[in-house]
Design an enzyme around this catalytic site. Sequence first.
Site, PDB file in Angstrom:
ATOM      1  N   GLU A 116     102.788  58.886  34.416  1.00 54.35           N
ATOM      2  CA  GLU A 116     102.113  60.179  34.246  1.00 54.35           C
ATOM      3  C   GLU A 116     102.504  60.802  32.913  1.00 54.35           C
ATOM      4  O   GLU A 116     101.671  61.372  32.217  1.00 54.35           O
ATOM      5  CB  GLU A 116     102.434  61.133  35.404  1.00 54.35           C
ATOM      6  CG  GLU A 116     102.145  60.593  36.799  1.00 54.35           C
ATOM      7  CD  GLU A 116     100.784  59.956  36.970  1.00 54.35           C
ATOM      8  OE1 GLU A 116      99.844  60.357  36.266  1.00 54.35           O
ATOM      9  OE2 GLU A 116     100.666  59.024  37.801  1.00 54.35           O
ATOM     10  N   GLU A 130      93.777  54.054  32.081  1.00 54.88           N
ATOM     11  CA  GLU A 130      94.638  53.538  33.154  1.00 54.88           C
ATOM     12  C   GLU A 130      95.233  52.172  32.832  1.00 54.88           C
ATOM     13  O   GLU A 130      96.426  51.941  33.026  1.00 54.88           O
ATOM     14  CB  GLU A 130      93.892  53.521  34.487  1.00 54.88           C
ATOM     15  CG  GLU A 130      93.511  54.922  35.009  1.00 54.88           C
ATOM     16  CD  GLU A 130      94.689  55.876  35.148  1.00 54.88           C
ATOM     17  OE1 GLU A 130      95.844  55.424  35.109  1.00 54.88           O
ATOM     18  OE2 GLU A 130      94.458  57.096  35.297  1.00 54.88           O
TER      19      GLU A 130
END
Length: 863
Positions: free
Chosen positions: A292, A314
């Site tokens: 994150e 991602e």
Amino acid sequence: MVKLRSDYKAPSCVVEEAYLNIDIHQDHTVVTTRLVLCTVDDAPFMLNGRDLDLQAFRLDGFDIEKDKWPLTDGGLLLEGLPAKTIVETVSICHPESNTALEGLYLSGGMYCTQCEPEGFRRIGYFPDRPDVMTCFTVRIEASRAFPQLLSNGNLLETGDAGDDRHYALWHDPHPKPSYLFACVVGDLDCAADSFTTRSGRNVDLHIYVEKGNLDLTGHAMESLKKSMSWDEERFGLEYDLDLFQIVAVSHFNMGAMENKGLNIFNSKYVLADKSTATDADLHNVESIIAHEYFHNWTGNRVTCRDWFQLTLKEGLTVFRDQCFSADMHDAGVQRAQDVSMLRAAQFPEDRSPTAHPIRPESYREINNFYTATVYEKGAEVIRMLSGYLGTDGFRRGMDLYFSRHDGQAVTCDDFVAALADANEIDLSAFSGWYSQAGTPRLQVRRDVSSVDASIALIFTQTIPETAANTPREPLPIPVRLGFLQADGAPAMLRRDGENEARTDHVLLIEKAHEVVTFYVDGSFDGAVDELTPSLLRGFSAPVILDDDLTMVERLNLMTHDEDLFNRWDAAQSLLADAVIAYSRGQGDCDQLARCYQQILADDNLLDQFKASILGIPGIAVLESRIKPADPVALHDARLALQAALGQALCDEVDACLANQATHAETAGGRALLNQLLALGVAAGNAAAVKMAGAQVLDANMSLSQGALRALMDSESPERVSGLKAFHDRWQDAPLVMEKWFQMEAMSSVGGTLERLEELMQHKAFDPNNPNKIRAVLGAFMAGNPARFYAADGSGFDFIARHLIDIDKRNPQVAARMALPLTRMAAYDDGRKAQMLYALQQIQASKPSNDLGEVVDKALAASA
Ligand code: PHE
Ligand code: ZN
């Protein structure tokens, strides 16, 4: 409605700035959005809104009458706007009854948001697409019963709002899309620390948790600081605000979310210490915190143009977190773990009805595309690019990507172009990895000639047909390889066309069929046909390797290869072969066991590696090797192999158990101890069973859970008493109880359907909490094959019934949990028919768009 990648159109307005007011009341929330819009062209501009109750709509300060509101299905469709307009909306939403956990919702008494990918539209009217980036100013107002009023960026002001209410005003100086917006309102504890960036800026670090959990935040905080330093050192990337906040919430659909400056985490990935979390859990917390945090640059500063580009952020961020973990721990063990995950989750997806390329071409529900393919295979593609360019070349490419695209919403093509331009190299051949689904199969055969002391490797690649129906052109496949002599020593060979001999080679196989010849070095006097090739070292490409190695050769690799990953992988192949042999009643593990004896006695190897090489592949990997696969038989065969290995390694097991205290001191030692304990229990070793029974109550969670896992499939009274003791000890610790649920559900002995129903009535179970649902039903599907795949179809029926129910509350979770039911192709006709029947039951229940897309694809594939 199906959306196509090819339909992309740039937004017709720029949002110069955005102002939000969020006014929270007990039974409703009022949200005002005020946007300064500048038109780019005259196409209509959509302010998305979903399940909102619109109260007012204003253009340049003038109230528009209700009957003139341009309300359509998806929101307010603005047409004929002047060059610059201020649009204002006031609407009501209901976080207090939001069980989908998208948009604004209540979790354990606190308000929080989840906006990625399209959750913002459930909060207020807004252009909810990632290519509309703007600076947000946010005012939050709520009762003083909620001291924390958090949002992204910097806190500008707080104050009294009358009526025992207060407000906070936040401004985020970095332009961002709506999906990165977040707000949290609660009565929380805060762990505070700080970090000084490389350029000397101070960043305050705050981790907010539910009251009483402060003592469980230390590991997360340390992980955050490590991540911040690593990104500076490895990629030259510094944090860009004065405040970084993390909030842990108990109700969350996924792992965590990278909202700008205000990450929201599933509490399971924050709250952890050695007494409540295993070493593997702690490692997970560290890597998710890193993931994150790394999104701050790969995802936030440079974001995705549209959701088809999801792997842009991602795949790249998973690759970055994998590199981080490899640097923090052992690179070989880390690689084995990453590949093991890829094989267990992504390879099955790639041959299933929901197969898709890492950059999908179409979708009905974008929430269904947060997949192992987009994430894990996406990371493999970045790894190949990085390997091809080399560490420095990749860094040059990343630098150019940021300098070129900072503050923009871009595509995967833009990313690859930056890598190519920075290195003045053509990467167009790699584009097939973005557009083609399916796991390539790479066949390698040998042609050995003693006449000229050469080995020709004959490569043949095939791209399988998949449900995605994408092109099937040959792909560039990087193959790292070397050769071992019969005694395991590395052999020097010269590749045809090169001058120097070496022990490690990198090829790029680009055609469907290629032959590459190697010549032995003059200094080698052995026979060329005694050389063992070590192929695809480090798993240099996400392919299924089909080689012609003998068992003896694999044992040679397992014992001696200089590439730790390939040692592990040789063991994986041998173990899988052994399980399949056991399933046919022809099992034997003598040679394997001798090899393990050697490995266990080797002081140069880390315990962590020894533990990992002892891990037998799971059902998802095993069933890809035989068709039709019988998961129940494979499960039994797996237990039989475990028992046989436990017997053959009984001296090693006993020695390790006798040395429990020493092993208990390190994470590696604990992992190894747990593996050997499990083998001992499987072999029916009475001392091991007794020790496992005692170890269940160890103060260290790795040892405690390791002992319970070892007992899971054992008929012994220790299993029952162990579970009970664990339950009684942790019944007031909701996160630890998830482990208990999992172990109850996974036991092939105790995890019956009746037991699962009981678990779901337990007071620690919460039908609105995704973690709890996953701990019971998810663990059952993944970890209790004997019952989930029961030949009478009862397991499928049971899951279908529960999914229909869950779907009404939380469609995202229901759709994700339905995936195992769609993976029919591997099984015999009887099981297929049972699975089909379960899917039809779901379809007949008029499922959500999320669950409907998954089920329809599965039914279409079997038609
Ligand atoms: N973007 C998150 C991550 O990968 C995952 C996520 C997606 C979380 C959608 C919530 C909802 O880090
Ligand atoms: Zn991510």
